[in-house]
Design a protein around this motif. Sequence first.
Motif, PDB file in Angstrom:
ATOM      1  N   VAL A 110      -3.452  -9.938  -0.675  1.00 22.52           N
ATOM      2  CA  VAL A 110      -4.176  -9.064  -1.587  1.00 22.52           C
ATOM      3  C   VAL A 110      -5.308  -8.371  -0.833  1.00 22.52           C
ATOM      4  O   VAL A 110      -5.520  -7.161  -0.978  1.00 22.52           O
ATOM      5  N   ALA A 111      -6.024  -9.104   0.005  1.00 25.52           N
ATOM      6  CA  ALA A 111      -7.103  -8.507   0.786  1.00 25.52           C
ATOM      7  C   ALA A 111      -6.546  -7.454   1.737  1.00 25.52           C
ATOM      8  O   ALA A 111      -7.129  -6.370   1.896  1.00 25.52           O
ATOM      9  N   ARG A 112      -5.415  -7.739   2.346  1.00 25.97           N
ATOM     10  CA  ARG A 112      -4.776  -6.775   3.265  1.00 25.97           C
ATOM     11  C   ARG A 112      -4.313  -5.535   2.494  1.00 25.97           C
ATOM     12  O   ARG A 112      -4.465  -4.408   2.967  1.00 25.97           O
ATOM     13  N   ALA A 113      -3.773  -5.717   1.298  1.00 27.83           N
ATOM     14  CA  ALA A 113      -3.336  -4.588   0.479  1.00 27.83           C
ATOM     15  C   ALA A 113      -4.526  -3.694   0.133  1.00 27.83           C
ATOM     16  O   ALA A 113      -4.413  -2.466   0.166  1.00 27.83           O
ATOM     17  N   ARG A 114      -5.641  -4.303  -0.191  1.00 27.58           N
ATOM     18  CA  ARG A 114      -6.837  -3.515  -0.500  1.00 27.58           C
ATOM     19  C   ARG A 114      -7.267  -2.684   0.696  1.00 27.58           C
ATOM     20  O   ARG A 114      -7.662  -1.525   0.546  1.00 27.58           O
ATOM     21  N   GLN A 115      -7.185  -3.258   1.883  1.00 27.92           N
ATOM     22  CA  GLN A 115      -7.540  -2.517   3.092  1.00 27.92           C
ATOM     23  C   GLN A 115      -6.546  -1.380   3.332  1.00 27.92           C
ATOM     24  O   GLN A 115      -6.930  -0.273   3.685  1.00 27.92           O
ATOM     25  N   LEU A 116      -5.258  -1.645   3.124  1.00 30.34           N
ATOM     26  CA  LEU A 116      -4.245  -0.609   3.322  1.00 30.34           C
ATOM     27  C   LEU A 116      -4.419   0.547   2.336  1.00 30.34           C
ATOM     28  O   LEU A 116      -4.104   1.692   2.657  1.00 30.34           O
TER      29      LEU A 116
ATOM     30  N   TYR B 212       4.823  -9.626   1.934  1.00 29.24           N
ATOM     31  CA  TYR B 212       4.903  -8.218   2.338  1.00 29.24           C
ATOM     32  C   TYR B 212       4.105  -7.337   1.384  1.00 29.24           C
ATOM     33  O   TYR B 212       3.805  -7.722   0.264  1.00 29.24           O
ATOM     34  N   ILE B 213       3.805  -6.124   1.847  1.00 24.84           N
ATOM     35  CA  ILE B 213       3.068  -5.171   1.029  1.00 24.84           C
ATOM     36  C   ILE B 213       3.897  -3.896   0.943  1.00 24.84           C
ATOM     37  O   ILE B 213       4.189  -3.264   1.963  1.00 24.84           O
ATOM     38  N   ALA B 214       4.294  -3.544  -0.277  1.00 29.09           N
ATOM     39  CA  ALA B 214       5.101  -2.344  -0.504  1.00 29.09           C
ATOM     40  C   ALA B 214       4.189  -1.122  -0.529  1.00 29.09           C
ATOM     41  O   ALA B 214       3.092  -1.176  -1.100  1.00 29.09           O
ATOM     42  N   ASP B 215       4.626  -0.016   0.072  1.00 25.74           N
ATOM     43  CA  ASP B 215       3.828   1.211   0.053  1.00 25.74           C
ATOM     44  C   ASP B 215       3.580   1.646  -1.385  1.00 25.74           C
ATOM     45  O   ASP B 215       2.456   1.940  -1.762  1.00 25.74           O
ATOM     46  N   SER B 216       4.621   1.709  -2.190  1.00 26.97           N
ATOM     47  CA  SER B 216       4.514   2.025  -3.620  1.00 26.97           C
ATOM     48  C   SER B 216       5.600   1.248  -4.345  1.00 26.97           C
ATOM     49  O   SER B 216       6.641   0.948  -3.763  1.00 26.97           O
ATOM     50  N   CYS B 217       5.353   0.935  -5.605  1.00 21.60           N
ATOM     51  CA  CYS B 217       6.399   0.261  -6.370  1.00 21.60           C
ATOM     52  C   CYS B 217       6.200   0.493  -7.855  1.00 21.60           C
ATOM     53  O   CYS B 217       5.102   0.775  -8.317  1.00 21.60           O
ATOM     54  N   CYS B 218       7.306   0.402  -8.562  1.00 25.40           N
ATOM     55  CA  CYS B 218       7.324   0.451 -10.015  1.00 25.40           C
ATOM     56  C   CYS B 218       7.806  -0.930 -10.456  1.00 25.40           C
ATOM     57  O   CYS B 218       8.987  -1.244 -10.330  1.00 25.40           O
ATOM     58  N   LEU B 219       6.884  -1.759 -10.900  1.00 21.80           N
ATOM     59  CA  LEU B 219       7.228  -3.148 -11.226  1.00 21.80           C
ATOM     60  C   LEU B 219       8.185  -3.250 -12.413  1.00 21.80           C
ATOM     61  O   LEU B 219       9.051  -4.121 -12.426  1.00 21.80           O
ATOM     62  N   SER B 220       8.046  -2.357 -13.390  1.00 19.06           N
ATOM     63  CA  SER B 220       8.912  -2.456 -14.564  1.00 19.06           C
ATOM     64  C   SER B 220      10.380  -2.252 -14.197  1.00 19.06           C
ATOM     65  O   SER B 220      11.263  -2.829 -14.822  1.00 19.06           O
ATOM     66  N   GLU B 221      10.654  -1.448 -13.189  1.00 23.51           N
ATOM     67  CA  GLU B 221      12.023  -1.209 -12.741  1.00 23.51           C
ATOM     68  C   GLU B 221      12.367  -2.016 -11.487  1.00 23.51           C
ATOM     69  O   GLU B 221      13.483  -1.897 -10.972  1.00 23.51           O
ATOM     70  N   ARG B 222      11.394  -2.788 -10.992  1.00 23.74           N
ATOM     71  CA  ARG B 222      11.565  -3.576  -9.762  1.00 23.74           C
ATOM     72  C   ARG B 222      12.104  -2.672  -8.642  1.00 23.74           C
ATOM     73  O   ARG B 222      13.122  -2.933  -8.028  1.00 23.74           O
TER      74      ARG B 222
END
Length: 156
Positions: free
Chosen positions: A32-38, A71-81
Amino acid sequence: MRTGGSLPPRDGEGDRAKRGGGDSKFVARPAVARARQLRKDMSVSERLLWQRLRLRPKGYKFRRQHPIGPYIADSCCLSERFVIEVDGSAHDAIDRAKFDLRRNAFMKENGFRVLRVTAARVLANADDTAEAIVARLPSPLHRPADGPPPRAGEAT
């Protein structure tokens, strides 16, 4: 006024953000900390795409730099996975390609579909790229609201 010991932290001063934030059994706090930095260090192509996806096209909510497992996804739509990865020239390296394969395998094992988009495509036309992504979102195999398909001989 309290005596003895230290005072509680002021608004926004706690160490929770440094540790990575919320509690989730699926996401480790360092991710989560890495995602915030990204999110702060997004590439130009990621920013262009995010400017379109954040407007919730056709009602789909997207997240940027979202942790999924390790892993950290660049973008995602969780409702559609559905995960969108924007690949720049760094993804052409052999070691990076192996990492991408492992990440894709992990995402698929956990029920996510992965779409890889080149950074050049986003830079050439971010609007068309976002529209193409949204067009790929509805899964034709998973439509629980429609119910089961009609039986042979039944009217549709």
